[in-house]
Enzyme design. Sequence first.
Site, PDB file in Angstrom:
ATOM      1  N   CYS A  55       0.824  -0.954   0.658  1.00  0.00           N
ATOM      2  CA  CYS A  55       0.390  -0.408  -0.018  1.00  0.00           C
ATOM      3  C   CYS A  55       1.001   1.072   0.123  1.00  0.00           C
ATOM      4  O   CYS A  55       2.107   1.257  -0.257  1.00  0.00           O
ATOM      5  CB  CYS A  55      -1.183   0.048   1.183  1.00  0.00           C
ATOM      6  SG  CYS A  55      -2.268   1.408   0.943  1.00  0.00           S
TER       7      CYS A  55
ATOM      8  N   ASP B 154      -3.166   1.210   9.804  1.00  0.00           N
ATOM      9  CA  ASP B 154      -4.359   2.405   9.892  1.00  0.00           C
ATOM     10  C   ASP B 154      -4.926   2.544  11.501  1.00  0.00           C
ATOM     11  O   ASP B 154      -5.305   3.436  12.076  1.00  0.00           O
ATOM     12  CB  ASP B 154      -5.650   1.894   9.323  1.00  0.00           C
ATOM     13  CG  ASP B 154      -5.172   2.354   8.160  1.00  0.00           C
ATOM     14  OD1 ASP B 154      -4.635   1.314   7.128  1.00  0.00           O
ATOM     15  OD2 ASP B 154      -5.565   3.802   7.443  1.00  0.00           O
TER      16      ASP B 154
ATOM     17  N   ASN C  68      -4.025  -2.906   8.705  1.00  0.00           N
ATOM     18  CA  ASN C  68      -3.763  -2.129   7.335  1.00  0.00           C
ATOM     19  C   ASN C  68      -4.469  -2.677   6.468  1.00  0.00           C
ATOM     20  O   ASN C  68      -5.238  -3.456   6.324  1.00  0.00           O
ATOM     21  CB  ASN C  68      -2.098  -2.197   7.734  1.00  0.00           C
ATOM     22  CG  ASN C  68      -1.440  -1.330   6.603  1.00  0.00           C
ATOM     23  OD1 ASN C  68      -2.042  -0.262   6.857  1.00  0.00           O
ATOM     24  ND2 ASN C  68      -0.367  -1.907   6.255  1.00  0.00           N
ATOM     25  N   LYS C  69      -4.191  -2.158   5.650  1.00  0.00           N
ATOM     26  CA  LYS C  69      -4.232  -2.707   3.713  1.00  0.00           C
ATOM     27  C   LYS C  69      -4.189  -3.813   3.800  1.00  0.00           C
ATOM     28  O   LYS C  69      -3.585  -4.431   4.113  1.00  0.00           O
ATOM     29  CB  LYS C  69      -4.195  -1.592   3.098  1.00  0.00           C
ATOM     30  CG  LYS C  69      -4.048  -1.536   1.400  1.00  0.00           C
ATOM     31  CD  LYS C  69      -5.433  -1.363   1.587  1.00  0.00           C
ATOM     32  CE  LYS C  69      -6.076  -0.242   2.140  1.00  0.00           C
ATOM     33  NZ  LYS C  69      -7.186   0.268   1.723  1.00  0.00           N
TER      34      LYS C  69
END
Length: 335
Positions: free
Chosen positions: A138, A207, A217-218
Amino acid sequence: MPVKYKEREIPDSVVKIREDIRTMVIRGAGKIARAGAKALAQAAQAYSGFSLDDFLNYMEAVAEYVRSARPTAVSLPNAVSYVMIRLKRLHPSSLEEARTAVIKAAEEFIEYSINSVKIIGELGARRISNGDVIMTHCHSTVAVSVIATAHKQGKVHKVYVKETRPKMQGLITAKALSDEGLDVILIPDSSVRYFMKRVNKVVVGADTIAANGAVINKIGTSLVALAAKEARVRTYVAAETYKFSPLTVIGELVPIEVREPTEIVDEAWLKENPNVKVYNPVFDVTPPEYVDAIITEKGVIPPQAAILILMEEYGLNVSDILTQFNEVKEEELGE
Ligand code: RUB
């Protein structure tokens, strides 16, 4: 048409920031947080009434409105709470005092956040050894900061950057790292395990970090960490302390954002294949066992120490956490 939330008119500049976050014009947990703080400062500046009580009530509505732009990155509600808690604790005696407090707290948060990215870059670079080959996923400003800082120290041999479907944020990372002079190889998401045998370190952003050290996270991050674990490659997560979630201390799960099917296939294909359902969750959870260390601006910690960061930041008074972090559900905005 002016936008209203909880009967309060929201200034255009604030509506624009929220919309940019929602539609991912502004993206990445750190940038979202800084944009959220900026939105509150702009709301305070734009307030045209005359009463302190009315201002406080208006700021509460704006805070809820901004907080609900995207669900997963806790950096956004944490940034909003950073400003609002300081406003409340001040017990302002005039409108101007309250307005100034909001603007000052927002500026303070933004400065802290930008500074943290730099500090994490320096701390993270210490974990990179000479000749390391890194894989990342990402686009994380903080992960880029770690990799670019290590590169300036002459340590990084090359970086494998995953494309990160469906929104292809890997391309942003590939460009950013290549602009820094790194040797970058862009690879398809599905090739993670194929390339892992050539990699020494994985560096990703976050995140949200839960109280047990799990990293949100992504989508695809957990697969990178899994492949890294299998290949005995270390996984480092670069994350500022405002990405740690206080609500997870009281048992809340982190909501995973699900986005439009059209991010995966276009409208025409969907119409031609009406029986195919498309599901597009955009974040996943990497268990703490798959993370070697979390690099924060306050130091490098094992994921199991996430609770200590949360205790230091917020205390562990459940009712305090509940009142500070009232969640706003999307339905309230009629979306
Ligand atoms: C971005 C993403 C990033 C984290 C950390 O997702 O998952 O890895 O937000 O970014 P999206 P940063 O593009 O959907 O917002 O280190 O820049 O805060």
